[in-house]
Design an enzyme around this catalytic site. Sequence first.
Site, PDB file in Angstrom:
ATOM      1  N   GLU A  64     -12.177  34.203   4.395  1.00 23.73           N
ATOM      2  CA  GLU A  64     -12.597  35.448   3.723  1.00 23.73           C
ATOM      3  C   GLU A  64     -13.085  35.030   2.351  1.00 23.73           C
ATOM      4  OE1 GLU A  64     -12.201  38.117   5.628  1.00 23.73           O
ATOM      5  OE2 GLU A  64     -11.034  36.993   7.092  1.00 23.73           O
ATOM      6  N   CYS A 122     -14.046  40.936  -4.434  1.00 21.00           N
ATOM      7  CA  CYS A 122     -15.035  40.183  -3.642  1.00 21.00           C
ATOM      8  C   CYS A 122     -16.082  41.078  -3.012  1.00 21.00           C
ATOM      9  CB  CYS A 122     -14.319  39.397  -2.560  1.00 21.00           C
ATOM     10  SG  CYS A 122     -13.209  40.420  -1.599  1.00 21.00           S
ATOM     11  N   LYS A 133       0.471  29.557   0.338  1.00 16.06           N
ATOM     12  CA  LYS A 133       0.207  28.946  -0.981  1.00 16.06           C
ATOM     13  C   LYS A 133      -0.480  30.011  -1.845  1.00 16.06           C
ATOM     14  CE  LYS A 133      -2.595  26.979  -3.516  1.00 16.06           C
ATOM     15  NZ  LYS A 133      -2.781  27.413  -4.936  1.00 16.06           N
TER      16      LYS A 133
HETATM   17  P1  NAP Z   1     -10.737  29.711  -5.274  1.00 16.01           P
HETATM   18  O1  NAP Z   1     -10.981  28.953  -6.500  1.00 16.01           O
HETATM   19  O2  NAP Z   1     -11.503  29.374  -4.052  1.00 16.01           O
HETATM   20  O3  NAP Z   1      -9.176  29.610  -4.989  1.00 16.01           O
HETATM   21  C1  NAP Z   1      -8.569  30.251  -3.902  1.00 16.01           C
HETATM   22  C2  NAP Z   1      -7.316  29.509  -3.504  1.00 16.01           C
HETATM   23  O4  NAP Z   1      -7.666  28.193  -3.062  1.00 16.01           O
HETATM   24  C3  NAP Z   1      -6.336  29.329  -4.651  1.00 16.01           C
HETATM   25  O5  NAP Z   1      -5.024  29.432  -4.146  1.00 16.01           O
HETATM   26  C4  NAP Z   1      -6.633  27.910  -5.086  1.00 16.01           C
HETATM   27  O6  NAP Z   1      -5.568  27.279  -5.730  1.00 16.01           O
HETATM   28  C5  NAP Z   1      -6.905  27.234  -3.764  1.00 16.01           C
HETATM   29  N1  NAP Z   1      -7.651  25.981  -3.866  1.00 16.01           N
HETATM   30  C6  NAP Z   1      -8.440  25.542  -4.879  1.00 16.01           C
HETATM   31  N2  NAP Z   1      -8.935  24.309  -4.593  1.00 16.01           N
HETATM   32  C7  NAP Z   1      -8.449  23.975  -3.380  1.00 16.01           C
HETATM   33  C8  NAP Z   1      -8.597  22.830  -2.529  1.00 16.01           C
HETATM   34  N3  NAP Z   1      -9.348  21.798  -2.879  1.00 16.01           N
HETATM   35  N4  NAP Z   1      -7.966  22.833  -1.337  1.00 16.01           N
HETATM   36  C9  NAP Z   1      -7.207  23.880  -0.967  1.00 16.01           C
HETATM   37  N5  NAP Z   1      -7.012  24.975  -1.731  1.00 16.01           N
HETATM   38  C10 NAP Z   1      -7.628  25.026  -2.919  1.00 16.01           C
HETATM   39  O7  NAP Z   1     -10.982  31.265  -5.486  1.00 16.01           O
HETATM   40  P2  NAP Z   1     -10.437  32.175  -6.669  1.00 16.01           P
HETATM   41  O8  NAP Z   1     -11.203  31.862  -7.891  1.00 16.01           O
HETATM   42  O9  NAP Z   1      -8.958  32.135  -6.697  1.00 16.01           O
HETATM   43  O10 NAP Z   1     -10.820  33.621  -6.120  1.00 16.01           O
HETATM   44  C11 NAP Z   1     -12.048  34.195  -6.285  1.00 16.01           C
HETATM   45  C12 NAP Z   1     -12.884  34.071  -5.019  1.00 16.01           C
HETATM   46  O11 NAP Z   1     -12.194  34.641  -3.904  1.00 16.01           O
HETATM   47  C13 NAP Z   1     -14.173  34.838  -5.125  1.00 16.01           C
HETATM   48  O12 NAP Z   1     -15.226  34.101  -4.555  1.00 16.01           O
HETATM   49  C14 NAP Z   1     -13.897  36.086  -4.294  1.00 16.01           C
HETATM   50  O13 NAP Z   1     -15.048  36.727  -3.846  1.00 16.01           O
HETATM   51  C15 NAP Z   1     -13.054  35.521  -3.188  1.00 16.01           C
HETATM   52  N6  NAP Z   1     -12.281  36.561  -2.501  1.00 16.01           N
HETATM   53  C16 NAP Z   1     -12.644  36.943  -1.227  1.00 16.01           C
HETATM   54  C17 NAP Z   1     -11.933  37.959  -0.570  1.00 16.01           C
HETATM   55  C18 NAP Z   1     -12.330  38.432   0.819  1.00 16.01           C
HETATM   56  O14 NAP Z   1     -11.549  39.142   1.431  1.00 16.01           O
HETATM   57  N7  NAP Z   1     -13.497  38.064   1.332  1.00 16.01           N
HETATM   58  C19 NAP Z   1     -10.857  38.561  -1.198  1.00 16.01           C
HETATM   59  C20 NAP Z   1     -10.521  38.161  -2.489  1.00 16.01           C
HETATM   60  C21 NAP Z   1     -11.236  37.151  -3.126  1.00 16.01           C
HETATM   61  P3  NAP Z   1      -5.311  27.401  -7.305  1.00 16.01           P
HETATM   62  O15 NAP Z   1      -5.941  28.636  -7.800  1.00 16.01           O
HETATM   63  O16 NAP Z   1      -3.864  27.435  -7.341  1.00 16.01           O
HETATM   64  O17 NAP Z   1      -5.887  26.165  -7.898  1.00 16.01           O
END
Ligand code: NAP
Length: 497
Positions: free
Chosen positions: A267, A301, A192
Amino acid sequence: MSTTTANELYPEVRSFLESGPLKGFVGGKELESTGGETFTTSDPGSGAQLAEVYSFQASDIDQAVDVADEAFKTAGWEQLPQNERSALLHRLADAVEKQKHIIAQLESLDAGKIEAQAQGDVQNFVDTIRYFADLAQNVQRRSILAVKNHEAWTMRQPWGACGFIFPWNFPFLLVGWGIAPALAAGNTVVIKPAEDTPLSTLYLARVAQEVGIPDGVINVVPGLGSVAGAALSANPKLQRMSFTGSPEVGRLIAESCGRNLVPVKLELGGKGAAVVFNDVDIPDTAEKLVNAITFHTGQVCCDATRWLIHKNIYDEFVGECIDRLKDVQVGYQLNDTSQMGPVVNAKQHQRVLSYLEKGQSEGAECLLEGGVAEVPGYEGYYVKPALMAGSLDNVAAREEIFGPVAYLAPFETEEQAIQMTNSTDYGLANSVWSSDLNRAARVAEVMCAGNSWINAHNVFAHGIPYAGIHKSGMGGGVLSIETLLDYWRSVSVVRPL
Ligand code: NAP
Ligand code: MG
C-alpha cells in the site's frame, strides 16, 4: 522523559512514557534489543523527546519471527473454532475502545495528530477488528467441488507468521487495517511500527496480552527501517508480508520477498486528483477539498493533491479555497482550538518547504504562499497550507509532497479532465465532483486508480475494498472480504472415485 505538556497528560500516558526505555513485545514478553540499542521518539508539535525505545537488530527480528512461527504451530490460535477466535478479537476491540482516550493521546503526541482525529483513528481500529472478527465467522472455509469421477473439496487455511511494516501517518489505524484480517483468519503477526510513531503499537501489544490473546500471536518489533524493517522483510520464515509506506521502500520490500517467494501486499503513495465540474455547489466543494488537504496536515496517501477545476468556475473556486485556507488554525495537536497540527519530523518539514521552492523555480504560480507557520510557545514542525498552479509537468504536480499543498489546473472538456487525471505514475485515489451523477459515474469509472470517489474525498467504509495500482501498490482489497480471503490459502483435497 518530560514533555512541555506533561501536566495535561492522562496519568496512564505519563506512566507509560516514564516506563521507558520501552521494550518490544515478543512471545507475550517485553523484550530489549540484544545490545541494548535504543532510539528516541519525539513530539513533532513541541520538539520534546517522549521516550527511548529499544531498537531491534536483525537477530532480534529473527527471534520474533521464530516465536510467531512457533506460536502459529503451538499456541492454539489457528486451531480455535472461529467463533472463539472472533470472541477474543472482540475482547481486544472492547479493551482498546475502553482505553481510547489513552491510546489516542499517545498517538496524538507521537505523530503530531490533532487529538480528536487520533480518537477517530482508534475508533476506526476498534471497528476494523470487529468487522473482520464478524466477517470471518461467515466465510465458508470448505467448498465441495462437483467434479465428475472425483470426490473433491477446497479448504481455506491460514498461512502462518505474517510480517507487517507500517508508516507514521496513521500508525494505529493502519495496524488495524493490516492485522485484523490476518488475525481473524488464524495467522500470527510480527509488526514493525515506524520509528517516529511506535508508542500506540507498543501499548496495543500490552492490551492484547491482558485480554488473553495467546502469547506469540501479536509481536511488536520496534526499530529502524534499514535494520529492523529490512531484516523482517528478508526473513524466509514469514509466510506473508504486508508493507504500507513509500514506493521507494516498497520496491525494496518486494525485492526481498521475491527472493524468498513470500507473497507481498504493498500500500504505497499517491498523487490523487479531484476533478471539479462547473455544476457543483462551489462553496461546499471548496470546503470539502480544503478539509481534505488540511486533514492530518496533508500527510494522507490518498489525498487529492491535484485539483482540476473547470475553467468557467476556476477563479471563483480558487477564491473560496484561499478564504478558507487562510482561516485554518495551525497549532499544537493537543490544543482544542487547533485545526491543523505539525508535520511529523524535520525531514518532512523540509520536504514540504522544498517542494514549494522547486515548484516555483520550475514556473508554478503560488496562489497561496504557504511556508513555515509560527506557533507561539511551540518549537514544532509547523507549515501553512499552500496552493500552487500551472503545468502538470511541474515537479510539485508530479511528485508526492505529503503536506498541505494542492496543485491546481483548469480544464475545459471531460476528456481533457480524464487525461489530466490519468497523467501520473500513481494510482491510489481520485474524486469527481458534479451534480450530474451520470457524468460523475462515467468519469469515475475511467479514472485510473484503485479508488474513485464521487462528490467526496477520503471515503472509507468497512466492506468496500481499498487498493492502489501502478506505483501506488498491489494486492489491495483492504477493509473488505478480499483482504480476509488473502490471509487464507486455498488447498484442494481430491479422491478419484
Ligand atoms: P517509508 O519511508 O516508506 O517508511 C515506511 C516504513 O518502512 C517505516 O516503518 C520505515 O521504518 C520502514 N522502512 C524504511 N526503510 C526500510 C527498509 N530499507 N526496509 C524495510 N523497511 C523500511 O514511508 P513513510 O515516510 O513512513 O510514510 C509515508 C509514505 O507512506 C507515503 O508515500 C504515503 O503515501 C505512504 N502511505 C500509503 C498508504 C496506503 O494505504 N496506500 C497509507 C499510508 C501511507 P522507519 O520509519 O522506522 O525508518
Ligand atoms: Mg514521534
